[in-house]
Design a protein around this motif. Structure first.
Motif, PDB file in Angstrom:
ATOM      1  N   PHE A 149       3.352  -9.267 -34.264  1.00 50.28           N
ATOM      2  CA  PHE A 149       3.161 -10.572 -34.871  1.00 50.28           C
ATOM      3  C   PHE A 149       4.272 -10.820 -35.880  1.00 50.28           C
ATOM      4  CE2 PHE A 149       1.307 -13.544 -37.902  1.00 50.28           C
ATOM      5  CZ  PHE A 149       0.813 -14.506 -37.045  1.00 50.28           C
ATOM      6  N   VAL A 150       4.920 -11.972 -35.750  1.00 45.21           N
ATOM      7  CA  VAL A 150       5.958 -12.363 -36.708  1.00 45.21           C
ATOM      8  C   VAL A 150       5.259 -12.967 -37.921  1.00 45.21           C
ATOM      9  CG1 VAL A 150       7.954 -13.844 -37.120  1.00 45.21           C
ATOM     10  CG2 VAL A 150       7.645 -12.758 -34.879  1.00 45.21           C
ATOM     11  N   VAL A 151       5.506 -12.376 -39.065  1.00 41.68           N
ATOM     12  CA  VAL A 151       4.834 -12.792 -40.293  1.00 41.68           C
ATOM     13  C   VAL A 151       5.410 -14.113 -40.784  1.00 41.68           C
ATOM     14  CG1 VAL A 151       4.352 -12.163 -42.688  1.00 41.68           C
ATOM     15  CG2 VAL A 151       4.363 -10.401 -40.915  1.00 41.68           C
ATOM     16  N   ARG A 152       4.513 -15.081 -40.949  1.00 40.77           N
ATOM     17  CA  ARG A 152       4.865 -16.375 -41.543  1.00 40.77           C
ATOM     18  C   ARG A 152       3.826 -16.676 -42.604  1.00 40.77           C
ATOM     19  NH1 ARG A 152       4.110 -18.152 -36.384  1.00 40.77           N
ATOM     20  NH2 ARG A 152       5.680 -17.270 -35.071  1.00 40.77           N
TER      21      ARG A 152
ATOM     22  N   LEU B 221      -5.586 -14.647 -42.281  1.00 43.58           N
ATOM     23  CA  LEU B 221      -5.351 -16.051 -42.621  1.00 43.58           C
ATOM     24  C   LEU B 221      -4.030 -16.241 -43.355  1.00 43.58           C
ATOM     25  CD1 LEU B 221      -8.932 -17.120 -43.788  1.00 43.58           C
ATOM     26  CD2 LEU B 221      -7.901 -17.318 -41.508  1.00 43.58           C
ATOM     27  N   GLU B 222      -3.710 -15.316 -44.249  1.00 43.20           N
ATOM     28  CA  GLU B 222      -2.476 -15.462 -45.031  1.00 43.20           C
ATOM     29  C   GLU B 222      -1.215 -15.288 -44.190  1.00 43.20           C
ATOM     30  OE1 GLU B 222      -4.117 -11.280 -45.799  1.00 43.20           O
ATOM     31  OE2 GLU B 222      -4.913 -13.290 -45.662  1.00 43.20           O
ATOM     32  N   TYR B 223      -1.361 -14.811 -42.953  1.00 42.54           N
ATOM     33  CA  TYR B 223      -0.229 -14.698 -42.022  1.00 42.54           C
ATOM     34  C   TYR B 223      -0.230 -15.823 -40.995  1.00 42.54           C
ATOM     35  CZ  TYR B 223       0.487  -9.888 -43.673  1.00 42.54           C
ATOM     36  OH  TYR B 223       0.722  -8.769 -44.430  1.00 42.54           O
ATOM     37  N   GLY B 224      -1.125 -16.783 -41.163  1.00 43.26           N
ATOM     38  CA  GLY B 224      -1.175 -17.913 -40.238  1.00 43.26           C
ATOM     39  C   GLY B 224      -2.315 -17.842 -39.244  1.00 43.26           C
TER      40      GLY B 224
END
Length: 164
Positions: free
Chosen positions: A23-26, A87-90
């Motif tokens: 997972f690409v962290v955004r 949630l904080e990663y999208g």
């Protein structure tokens, strides 16, 4: 970290059968009222577990805990509802983004695994196939077996019953 590295680390944390997803962290801001929505979703998620009876049977729940869980009334002790994508990663605030697992040791070790990857642009997240993750060491028996016949093999039989 590669997928192989992630799987090896999870195995060291006693989660060797846990699938992972990259997972690409955004980082995103989480809505301030997220918890009220979460409570409603958690209840709906628990009520939807009637298709997960087999997995629930491995969690050694009392009859009351089992029924309360399926009614969405109460989450039994040592069970956690977790986000597939935080949630904080999208991650989405939805039932599809949830799964359940034992808090000790599985949930704690998943947290450790995710936190160890902090600061990286992409991370590996635990991603169980089913709604409930039951670690294999809770399913399989040890060398002594776990079937009734295994437990009864060396049971005491009075001499009058024909065993010498």
């Amino acid at each position: 970290m590669t997928k192989f590295d992630a799987e090896r680390r999870l195995a060291a944390l006693l989660l060797e059968d846990m699938p992972v997803m990259e997972f690409v962290v955004r980082p995103v801001a989480v809505a301030p009222d997220w918890f009220a929505t979460f409570r409603k979703l958690r209840r709906e998620f628990m009520e939807s577990l009637d298709d997960s009876i087999q997995e629930l049977s491995f969690l050694d729940l009392s009859q009351n805990d089992f029924m309360d869980l399926l009614r969405g009334m109460r989450l039994p002790e040592n069970l956690s509802v977790r986000w597939r994508v935080p949630l904080e990663y999208g991650g989405k605030l939805s039932k599809d983004n949830m799964f359940m697992c034992p808090t000790f040791f599985a949930g704690q070790n998943m947290d450790r695994f995710i936190l160890e990857q902090s600061g990286r642009p992409s991370i590996w997240l635990p991603n169980p196939v089913k709604k409930i993750y039951v670690p294999t060491n809770l399913i399989t028996g040890g060398p002594g077996g776990n079937a009734a016949s295994d437990r009864m093999t060396n049971a005491f039989v009075p001499p009058s019953m024909g065993r010498e």
